[in-house]
Design an enzyme around this catalytic site. Sequence first.
Site, PDB file in Angstrom:
ATOM      1  N   HIS A 122       3.065  13.264  -1.498  1.00 35.77           N
ATOM      2  CA  HIS A 122       1.825  13.748  -0.903  1.00 35.77           C
ATOM      3  C   HIS A 122       0.645  13.433  -1.824  1.00 35.77           C
ATOM      4  CE1 HIS A 122       4.404  15.846   1.877  1.00 35.77           C
ATOM      5  NE2 HIS A 122       3.387  16.482   2.458  1.00 35.77           N
ATOM      6  N   HIS A 137       3.386  46.964  44.831  1.00 39.99           N
ATOM      7  CA  HIS A 137       3.809  45.586  44.549  1.00 39.99           C
ATOM      8  C   HIS A 137       5.315  45.403  44.631  1.00 39.99           C
ATOM      9  CE1 HIS A 137       0.275  43.255  43.330  1.00 39.99           C
ATOM     10  NE2 HIS A 137      -0.206  44.344  42.784  1.00 39.99           N
ATOM     11  N   GLU A 156      -0.473  46.473  31.143  1.00 39.42           N
ATOM     12  CA  GLU A 156      -1.116  45.334  31.798  1.00 39.42           C
ATOM     13  C   GLU A 156      -2.503  45.740  32.297  1.00 39.42           C
ATOM     14  OE1 GLU A 156      -0.208  42.357  35.610  1.00 39.42           O
ATOM     15  OE2 GLU A 156       0.771  44.309  35.450  1.00 39.42           O
ATOM     16  N   HIS A 157      -2.578  46.845  33.015  1.00 40.97           N
ATOM     17  CA  HIS A 157      -3.845  47.404  33.501  1.00 40.97           C
ATOM     18  C   HIS A 157      -3.977  48.817  32.948  1.00 40.97           C
ATOM     19  CE1 HIS A 157      -2.155  44.860  36.828  1.00 40.97           C
ATOM     20  NE2 HIS A 157      -3.362  44.309  36.764  1.00 40.97           N
ATOM     21  N   ASP A 182      -8.171  43.060  40.681  1.00 39.15           N
ATOM     22  CA  ASP A 182      -7.231  42.185  41.382  1.00 39.15           C
ATOM     23  C   ASP A 182      -7.953  41.136  42.218  1.00 39.15           C
ATOM     24  OD1 ASP A 182      -4.939  43.360  40.413  1.00 39.15           O
ATOM     25  OD2 ASP A 182      -4.712  44.733  42.096  1.00 39.15           O
ATOM     26  N   GLN A 195      -0.519  50.063  42.582  1.00 37.92           N
ATOM     27  CA  GLN A 195       0.346  49.171  41.817  1.00 37.92           C
ATOM     28  C   GLN A 195       1.806  49.331  42.207  1.00 37.92           C
ATOM     29  OE1 GLN A 195      -0.925  46.636  39.741  1.00 37.92           O
ATOM     30  NE2 GLN A 195      -2.636  47.416  40.959  1.00 37.92           N
TER      31      GLN A 195
END
Length: 441
Positions: A428, A269, A335-336, A369, A266
């Site tokens: 109403h 990235h 996230e992961h 992924d 990771q």
Amino acid sequence: MLSRTDLRGRVPSPAELRATLPRAEVDVDAVLHQVRPVVEAVRDRGVEAVLEYTQRFDQVRPHTVRVPEAEIDRALAELDPKVREALQESISRARTVHADQRRTDVTTRVVEGGTVTERWVPVARVGLYAPGGLAVYPSSVVMNVVPAQAAGVESLVLCSPPQAEFGGLVHPTILAAAALLGVREVWAVGGAQAVALLAYGGTDTDGRPLEPADLVTGPGNIYLTAAKRMLRGLIGIDSEAGPTEIAILADDTADPEHVAADLISQAEHDVLAASVLVTTSERLADAVDAELQRRVAATKHTERVEQALRGKQSGTVLVSTVDDGLRVVNAYAAEHLEIQTAQASSVAARVRNAGAVFVGPYAPVSLGDYCAGSNHVLPTGGFARHSSGLSVQSFLRGIHVVDYSADALRAVADKVVVLAEAEDLPAHGEAVSARFPEGEA
């Protein structure tokens, strides 16, 4: 290699954990002033402004925004057969998983003569974004297109930055992935100007219309995220994605080589990518640090990886027990999240906050992924506490259809009138009583 936070013997409150745990600081508001002129120029001047900013940011000016279909077909024809086979497998597995997410219409009989049906209707037109900065992401094309198609979206346009290396076209691997998925409309435009063009639409240089989208999905850099924030409302968005994150909850049964390899995967990235190890074992933490030293020096993107791992968004958190570790990772909401502990499945079942959970030593994030079948467009920055990853549901809207007979309305009319008067909204109630002659309601 990784900084350490020692929480052994104590577990701070959720609020303290949020302040203590490593996290990338991404201030979207700080770049809004840079993005606003781009968005406004595209709104006012359309494609001409898009091409000007494309020249400035991508150092290339395409002849047209829309990529000719012949180029899409050529990219597929020239794709490496091994890459094609891998993409086809990724698409197949993603379609298998996402097909089971499609929701069906449900009609509920509330009373005799009164029903409420929930219809699930796909968004009409969706703009899908595939980044093209430090890396090329055909996998993001798969992860965006597959759930949209499973939802029944009829009109899809894929955007990705033009590449000077390829004459202003989108990267050919991105084009080939689009072709494999049956996507025939691709725009060579990236960043904030892509989001603006998807929101406002325009006319291409060849006179063809570029129709606006109703929803924009897909990850990108901070400038694209800022444009999403600015234009939310005019368009729907999936999320405000930040730098990627991995958290690994591990005990002394974990293999330090696996853990180190996954943290690096990771960090590869982006220099802001977050790699966090939460462990009950100081011995494992030491072994992972040693393995990181060896692997980082040997990996392709050494400088990028090392900067990410040494950044304040990455680190090791020592805890006394797996239960304490669960409290930490639930507060972090990665996230992961990988679970590399004894009885990993039962530990994973207790996770409440994560974009996706990867269980045991043979389910690394890299599998998700590309080829697990799950979706890799996931919430970052702690958003997993309240938000989900991209799915078929992201492209559907629930519409309630109310169908009542006269008798069914008459039976509840007095309750409607009472509640309307309690809210000081008498009209109403009158909208109901007007439907019946005096004394019948």
